[in-house]
Motif scaffolding. Structure first.
Motif, PDB file in Angstrom:
ATOM      1  N   VAL A 104      10.121   0.806 -11.708  1.00 37.81           N
ATOM      2  CA  VAL A 104       9.137   1.969 -12.119  1.00 37.81           C
ATOM      3  C   VAL A 104       7.929   1.117 -12.748  1.00 37.81           C
ATOM      4  CG1 VAL A 104       8.363   3.864 -13.742  1.00 37.81           C
ATOM      5  CG2 VAL A 104      10.264   4.285 -12.431  1.00 37.81           C
ATOM      6  N   ASP A 105       8.233   0.123 -13.673  1.00 33.59           N
ATOM      7  CA  ASP A 105       7.193  -0.779 -14.190  1.00 33.59           C
ATOM      8  C   ASP A 105       6.448  -1.330 -12.957  1.00 33.59           C
ATOM      9  OD1 ASP A 105       7.870  -0.400 -16.781  1.00 33.59           O
ATOM     10  OD2 ASP A 105       9.112  -2.124 -17.171  1.00 33.59           O
ATOM     11  N   HIS A 106       7.181  -2.000 -12.027  1.00 31.09           N
ATOM     12  CA  HIS A 106       6.481  -2.551 -10.848  1.00 31.09           C
ATOM     13  C   HIS A 106       5.788  -1.571 -10.186  1.00 31.09           C
ATOM     14  CE1 HIS A 106       8.390  -6.591 -11.079  1.00 31.09           C
ATOM     15  NE2 HIS A 106       9.376  -5.989 -11.310  1.00 31.09           N
ATOM     16  N   LEU A 107       6.283  -0.389  -9.795  1.00 28.65           N
ATOM     17  CA  LEU A 107       5.473   0.534  -9.050  1.00 28.65           C
ATOM     18  C   LEU A 107       4.118   1.125  -9.695  1.00 28.65           C
ATOM     19  CD1 LEU A 107       8.467   2.953  -8.184  1.00 28.65           C
ATOM     20  CD2 LEU A 107       7.087   1.580  -6.484  1.00 28.65           C
ATOM     21  N   VAL A 108       4.071   1.046 -11.118  1.00 29.44           N
ATOM     22  CA  VAL A 108       3.034   1.640 -11.745  1.00 29.44           C
ATOM     23  C   VAL A 108       1.752   0.575 -12.143  1.00 29.44           C
ATOM     24  CG1 VAL A 108       4.269   3.700 -12.587  1.00 29.44           C
ATOM     25  CG2 VAL A 108       4.142   1.591 -14.055  1.00 29.44           C
ATOM     26  N   ASN A 109       2.348  -0.832 -11.970  1.00 30.01           N
ATOM     27  CA  ASN A 109       1.547  -1.982 -12.348  1.00 30.01           C
ATOM     28  C   ASN A 109       0.400  -2.000 -11.225  1.00 30.01           C
ATOM     29  OD1 ASN A 109       0.314  -4.412 -12.741  1.00 30.01           O
ATOM     30  ND2 ASN A 109       2.267  -5.507 -13.069  1.00 30.01           N
ATOM     31  N   PRO A 110      -0.735  -1.876 -11.547  1.00 27.36           N
ATOM     32  CA  PRO A 110      -1.970  -2.032 -10.429  1.00 27.36           C
ATOM     33  C   PRO A 110      -2.173  -3.378  -9.691  1.00 27.36           C
ATOM     34  CG  PRO A 110      -3.045  -1.583 -12.662  1.00 27.36           C
ATOM     35  CD  PRO A 110      -1.190  -1.322 -12.859  1.00 27.36           C
ATOM     36  N   LEU A 111      -1.474  -4.185 -10.467  1.00 27.92           N
ATOM     37  CA  LEU A 111      -1.618  -5.669 -10.142  1.00 27.92           C
ATOM     38  C   LEU A 111      -0.374  -5.940  -9.341  1.00 27.92           C
ATOM     39  CD1 LEU A 111      -3.058  -7.564 -13.430  1.00 27.92           C
ATOM     40  CD2 LEU A 111      -4.388  -6.354 -11.444  1.00 27.92           C
ATOM     41  N   ASP A 112       0.739  -5.182  -9.164  1.00 24.19           N
ATOM     42  CA  ASP A 112       1.704  -5.126  -8.332  1.00 24.19           C
ATOM     43  C   ASP A 112       1.644  -4.592  -7.036  1.00 24.19           C
ATOM     44  OD1 ASP A 112       4.523  -5.348  -7.244  1.00 24.19           O
ATOM     45  OD2 ASP A 112       5.221  -5.719  -9.182  1.00 24.19           O
ATOM     46  N   ASN A 113       2.076  -5.013  -6.011  1.00 23.28           N
ATOM     47  CA  ASN A 113       1.827  -4.603  -4.540  1.00 23.28           C
ATOM     48  C   ASN A 113       3.346  -3.474  -4.205  1.00 23.28           C
ATOM     49  OD1 ASN A 113       0.488  -4.221  -2.415  1.00 23.28           O
ATOM     50  ND2 ASN A 113       1.853  -5.677  -1.115  1.00 23.28           N
ATOM     51  N   ALA A 114       4.103  -3.261  -5.200  1.00 20.43           N
ATOM     52  CA  ALA A 114       5.236  -2.761  -5.044  1.00 20.43           C
ATOM     53  C   ALA A 114       4.904  -1.222  -4.341  1.00 20.43           C
ATOM     54  CB  ALA A 114       5.974  -2.521  -6.162  1.00 20.43           C
ATOM     55  N   ILE A 115       4.034  -0.502  -4.883  1.00 23.32           N
ATOM     56  CA  ILE A 115       3.840   0.719  -4.510  1.00 23.32           C
ATOM     57  C   ILE A 115       3.353   1.091  -2.958  1.00 23.32           C
ATOM     58  CG2 ILE A 115       1.465   0.955  -5.345  1.00 23.32           C
ATOM     59  CD1 ILE A 115       3.806   3.949  -5.271  1.00 23.32           C
ATOM     60  N   ASN A 116       2.399  -0.162  -2.533  1.00 19.24           N
ATOM     61  CA  ASN A 116       2.123  -0.092  -1.263  1.00 19.24           C
ATOM     62  C   ASN A 116       3.464  -0.372  -0.382  1.00 19.24           C
ATOM     63  OD1 ASN A 116      -0.744   0.013  -1.117  1.00 19.24           O
ATOM     64  ND2 ASN A 116      -0.726  -1.679  -2.635  1.00 19.24           N
TER      65      ASN A 116
END
Length: 193
Positions: free
Chosen positions: A122-134
């Motif tokens: 979840v930390d990766h998903l909500v981090n705007p600098l991480d591409n995980a959500i895309n």
């Protein structure tokens, strides 16, 4: 004397045939207008869209396509459930505001998974600098495209919607929302978490 809508429709159909026969689809398009044309496309697609059933054990089934299952990992299901719950849309850069809700969905869909791993993901998903959500949204899109054509899938996937806002007389800002366009009356959520 007011004419019945059915009578107007018969007359319109006749006029449409005449314009098409004359090779003047350009005039037809101008008469209908692009915004109404898009509304008509949505109305036509709505008749073909399948209900999406989310079972108590978080299986995603396309009811009207023979209960075909959309195969997704728990993290993808959690992301999908979050966006499905927010028909108004969510900006990726504001995902941190939804951290608790996303964690809740993830824990519900991944009951056997280590809670620390869930929180890390979840930390990766909500981090705007991480591409995980895309990456997760791309996987969700791929899963729906395996079941249907691109136009129909556009109603089920998480896609962009930009809203223009005016603050005062000269300041304009844009909200780049991500939404699921599927009409919510086509969603049957048995999990109701």
């Amino acid at each position: 004397m007011e004419r019945a809508p059915e009578e107007i429709a018969v007359e319109l159909a006749s006029s449409v045939k005449e314009l098409v026969a004359a090779g003047r689809k350009d005039l037809l398009l101008r008469a209908i207008g692009a915004p109404l044309l898009e509304e008509l496309r949505i109305e036509a697609a709505r008749a073909k869209l399948s209900r999406l059933r989310i079972t108590k054990d978080y299986r995603f089934l396309l009811v009207d396509f023979g209960n075909k299952e959309i195969e997704l990992q728990p993290v993808h299901k959690a992301v999908y459930l979050l966006f499905l719950s927010h028909s108004e849309g969510i900006e990726f850069k504001r995902l941190n505001d939804y951290r608790e809700e996303l964690t809740h969905y993830y824990m519900a869909t991944a009951k056997m998974m280590d809670k620390e791993k869930i929180k890390e993901s979840v930390d990766h998903l909500v981090n705007p600098l991480d591409n995980a959500i895309n990456e997760k949204c791309s996987r969700i899109k791929k899963a729906f495209l395996e079941m249907m054509d691109e136009y129909m899938a556009s109603y089920y996937i998480i896609s962009g919607h930009t809203q223009k806002h005016f603050a005062g007389s000269s300041r304009i800002w844009y909200e780049r929302l991500k939404v699921i366009k599927l009409p919510r009356e086509l969603v049957v959520n048995e999990a109701m978490i």
